[in-house]
Scaffold this motif. Structure first.
Motif, PDB file in Angstrom:
ATOM      1  N   SER A 118       0.662  -1.184  -0.028  1.00  0.00           N
ATOM      2  CA  SER A 118       0.020  -0.147   0.066  1.00  0.00           C
ATOM      3  C   SER A 118       0.929   1.153  -0.016  1.00  0.00           C
ATOM      4  N   TYR A 119       2.244   1.043   0.547  1.00  0.00           N
ATOM      5  CA  TYR A 119       3.125   2.210   0.428  1.00  0.00           C
ATOM      6  C   TYR A 119       4.453   1.612  -0.066  1.00  0.00           C
ATOM      7  N   ASP A 120       5.057   2.405  -1.244  1.00  0.00           N
ATOM      8  CA  ASP A 120       6.464   2.029  -1.629  1.00  0.00           C
ATOM      9  C   ASP A 120       7.132   3.256  -2.191  1.00  0.00           C
ATOM     10  N   ARG A 121       8.115   3.526  -1.474  1.00  0.00           N
ATOM     11  CA  ARG A 121       8.709   4.757  -1.772  1.00  0.00           C
ATOM     12  C   ARG A 121      10.420   4.503  -1.653  1.00  0.00           C
ATOM     13  N   LEU A 122      11.035   5.485  -2.525  1.00  0.00           N
ATOM     14  CA  LEU A 122      12.302   5.490  -2.723  1.00  0.00           C
ATOM     15  C   LEU A 122      12.785   7.090  -1.986  1.00  0.00           C
ATOM     16  N   TYR A 123      13.782   6.997  -1.203  1.00  0.00           N
ATOM     17  CA  TYR A 123      14.275   8.234  -0.709  1.00  0.00           C
ATOM     18  C   TYR A 123      15.767   8.172  -1.115  1.00  0.00           C
ATOM     19  N   SER A 124      16.322   9.489  -1.192  1.00  0.00           N
ATOM     20  CA  SER A 124      17.654   9.675  -1.164  1.00  0.00           C
ATOM     21  C   SER A 124      18.212   9.743   0.229  1.00  0.00           C
ATOM     22  N   LEU A 125      19.459   9.670   0.583  1.00  0.00           N
ATOM     23  CA  LEU A 125      19.929   9.928   1.907  1.00  0.00           C
ATOM     24  C   LEU A 125      19.493  11.077   2.513  1.00  0.00           C
ATOM     25  N   ASP A 126      19.466  12.281   2.088  1.00  0.00           N
ATOM     26  CA  ASP A 126      18.991  13.491   2.677  1.00  0.00           C
ATOM     27  C   ASP A 126      17.355  13.321   2.803  1.00  0.00           C
ATOM     28  N   GLU A 127      16.670  12.796   1.874  1.00  0.00           N
ATOM     29  CA  GLU A 127      15.231  12.935   2.117  1.00  0.00           C
ATOM     30  C   GLU A 127      14.884  11.706   3.282  1.00  0.00           C
ATOM     31  N   VAL A 128      15.663  10.483   3.441  1.00  0.00           N
ATOM     32  CA  VAL A 128      15.514   9.645   4.447  1.00  0.00           C
ATOM     33  C   VAL A 128      15.600  10.139   5.775  1.00  0.00           C
ATOM     34  N   MET A 129      16.783  10.649   5.968  1.00  0.00           N
ATOM     35  CA  MET A 129      17.277  11.457   6.902  1.00  0.00           C
ATOM     36  C   MET A 129      16.124  12.582   7.595  1.00  0.00           C
ATOM     37  N   GLU A 130      15.839  13.334   6.616  1.00  0.00           N
ATOM     38  CA  GLU A 130      14.828  14.269   7.127  1.00  0.00           C
ATOM     39  C   GLU A 130      13.554  13.884   7.458  1.00  0.00           C
ATOM     40  N   GLU A 131      13.039  12.555   6.781  1.00  0.00           N
ATOM     41  CA  GLU A 131      11.723  12.085   6.803  1.00  0.00           C
ATOM     42  C   GLU A 131      11.698  11.255   8.241  1.00  0.00           C
ATOM     43  N   TYR A 132      12.807  10.468   8.471  1.00  0.00           N
ATOM     44  CA  TYR A 132      12.734   9.487   9.503  1.00  0.00           C
ATOM     45  C   TYR A 132      13.841   9.807  10.565  1.00  0.00           C
ATOM     46  N   GLY A 133      14.807  10.659  10.559  1.00  0.00           N
ATOM     47  CA  GLY A 133      15.774  10.727  11.545  1.00  0.00           C
ATOM     48  C   GLY A 133      16.865   9.820  11.372  1.00  0.00           C
ATOM     49  N   GLN A 134      17.942  10.137  11.943  1.00  0.00           N
ATOM     50  CA  GLN A 134      19.324   9.456  11.884  1.00  0.00           C
ATOM     51  C   GLN A 134      18.880   8.086  12.476  1.00  0.00           C
ATOM     52  N   GLU A 135      18.609   8.294  14.026  1.00  0.00           N
ATOM     53  CA  GLU A 135      18.480   6.912  14.546  1.00  0.00           C
ATOM     54  C   GLU A 135      17.717   5.902  13.818  1.00  0.00           C
ATOM     55  N   PHE A 136      16.654   6.321  13.267  1.00  0.00           N
ATOM     56  CA  PHE A 136      15.592   5.372  12.648  1.00  0.00           C
ATOM     57  C   PHE A 136      16.125   4.711  11.433  1.00  0.00           C
ATOM     58  N   VAL A 137      16.996   5.938  10.764  1.00  0.00           N
ATOM     59  CA  VAL A 137      17.700   5.230   9.650  1.00  0.00           C
ATOM     60  C   VAL A 137      18.802   4.273   9.822  1.00  0.00           C
ATOM     61  N   GLU A 138      19.530   4.494  10.713  1.00  0.00           N
ATOM     62  CA  GLU A 138      20.829   3.525  11.300  1.00  0.00           C
ATOM     63  C   GLU A 138      20.258   2.357  11.615  1.00  0.00           C
ATOM     64  N   THR A 139      18.791   2.202  12.578  1.00  0.00           N
ATOM     65  CA  THR A 139      18.418   1.135  12.967  1.00  0.00           C
ATOM     66  C   THR A 139      17.795   0.214  11.678  1.00  0.00           C
ATOM     67  N   PHE A 140      17.072   0.771  10.891  1.00  0.00           N
ATOM     68  CA  PHE A 140      16.352   0.037   9.889  1.00  0.00           C
ATOM     69  C   PHE A 140      17.075  -0.077   8.657  1.00  0.00           C
ATOM     70  N   TRP A 141      17.782   0.720   8.152  1.00  0.00           N
ATOM     71  CA  TRP A 141      18.256   0.581   6.883  1.00  0.00           C
ATOM     72  C   TRP A 141      19.924   0.443   7.254  1.00  0.00           C
ATOM     73  N   GLY A 142      20.569   1.330   7.887  1.00  0.00           N
ATOM     74  CA  GLY A 142      22.006   1.390   8.133  1.00  0.00           C
ATOM     75  C   GLY A 142      22.304   2.404   6.766  1.00  0.00           C
ATOM     76  N   LYS A 143      23.196   3.378   6.904  1.00  0.00           N
ATOM     77  CA  LYS A 143      23.566   4.286   5.886  1.00  0.00           C
ATOM     78  C   LYS A 143      24.216   3.439   4.890  1.00  0.00           C
ATOM     79  N   PHE A 144      24.866   2.368   4.998  1.00  0.00           N
ATOM     80  CA  PHE A 144      25.338   1.687   3.983  1.00  0.00           C
ATOM     81  C   PHE A 144      24.293   0.499   3.514  1.00  0.00           C
TER      82      PHE A 144
END
Length: 192
Positions: A115-141
Motif C-alpha cells: 500500500s506504500y512503496d517509496r524511494l528516498y535519497s539519503l538526505d530525504e530519508v534522514m529528514e523524513e525518519y531521522g538518523q536513529e531510525f535510518v541507522e536502525t532499520f536501513w543503516g547508511k550503507f
C-alpha cells in the motif's frame, strides 16, 4: 588485510563488513593514532576542534563509502527498472551511468500488494525518519537490509537499499518512478 583494534580494544576485521558504526570507529582510530597531526600541542579549544574534525572526516568517509558501494557492489536492481538499472555494475548499459543508493520503504498488509512503496535519497530519508531510525532499520550503507518491522495490526514495513541512477538516466526514470511509488502515505511512519 589484518584485523585492527578499535578504540575499545575490540578486534575489528575487514571480514566483518563495513557498517556506519565501523566506519566511525575507523575514523576515530585514525584521528587518535595521528592526534598530533590533527590537534597540535597548544591548540586552543582542542576538544571542540576534535569534534569538528571527527564530524568532517565522518561525513567524507560516508560519502566515499556510499559512492563506492553504489557504483561497485552488487545491489538489487529495482524490478520495474531492471532493463535500465542492473544489479551488477560490470554489466554495462548504453549510457555509462553513475549510481547512488536509494532507501526504500514498503508497507504491506499480509500477502496483499504494497500500500506504500517509496524511494528516498539519503538526505530525504534522514529528514523524513531521522538518523536513529535510518541507522536502525536501513543503516547508511544498507548494512541492516533487508529488514522488516511487523506492527501490532500485522502490517509489515520493509526496508531495503537499492542502486539508482543519477544525472543523465534520472530523467528517463521520472515516469517509471511516478508509476512505481504508491500515492498513499502511511501516517506514523515518519520521525519515529
Amino acid at each position: 588485510m589484518s584485523a585492527n583494534k578499535n578504540v575499545f580494544g575490540e578486534s575489528v576485521s575487514p571480514d566483518d563488513g563495513l557498517t556506519s558504526q565501523g566506519l566511525r570507529d575507523l575514523v576515530l582510530n585514525h584521528v587518535l593514532n595521528d592526534l598530533k597531526l590533527f590537534i597540535p600541542d597548544g591548540t586552543p579549544h582542542a576538544a571542540q576542534r576534535m569534534v569538528e574534525i571527527m564530524a568532517s572526516l565522518e561525513a567524507l568517509t560516508e560519502t566515499v563509502a556510499i559512492t563506492a558501494m553504489a557504483n561497485r557492489t552488487h545491489l538489487s536492481a529495482l524490478k520495474t527498472c531492471d532493463a535500465i538499472i542492473h544489479g551488477d555494475p560490470e554489466l554495462k548499459v548504453d549510457d555509462p551511468a553513475k549510481y547512488e543508493l536509494r532507501y526504500r520503504a514498503i508497507e504491506q498488509q499480509g500477502d496483499n500488494e504494497p500500500s506504500y512503496d517509496r524511494l528516498y535519497s539519503l538526505d530525504e530519508v534522514m529528514e523524513e525518519y531521522g538518523q536513529e531510525f535510518v541507522e536502525t532499520f536501513w543503516g547508511k550503507f544498507g548494512e541492516n537490509c533487508p529488514n522488516n518491522l511487523i506492527l501490532a495490526n500485522g502490517t509489515q514495513l520493509w526496508f531495503t537499499v537499492v542502486r539508482y541512477p543519477v544525472a543523465s538516466q534520472s530523467a528517463q526514470l521520472d515516469n517509471v518512478e511516478q508509476a512505481y511509488v504508491a500515492p498513499s502515505r502511511r501516517a506514523g511512519m515518519g520521525n519515529a
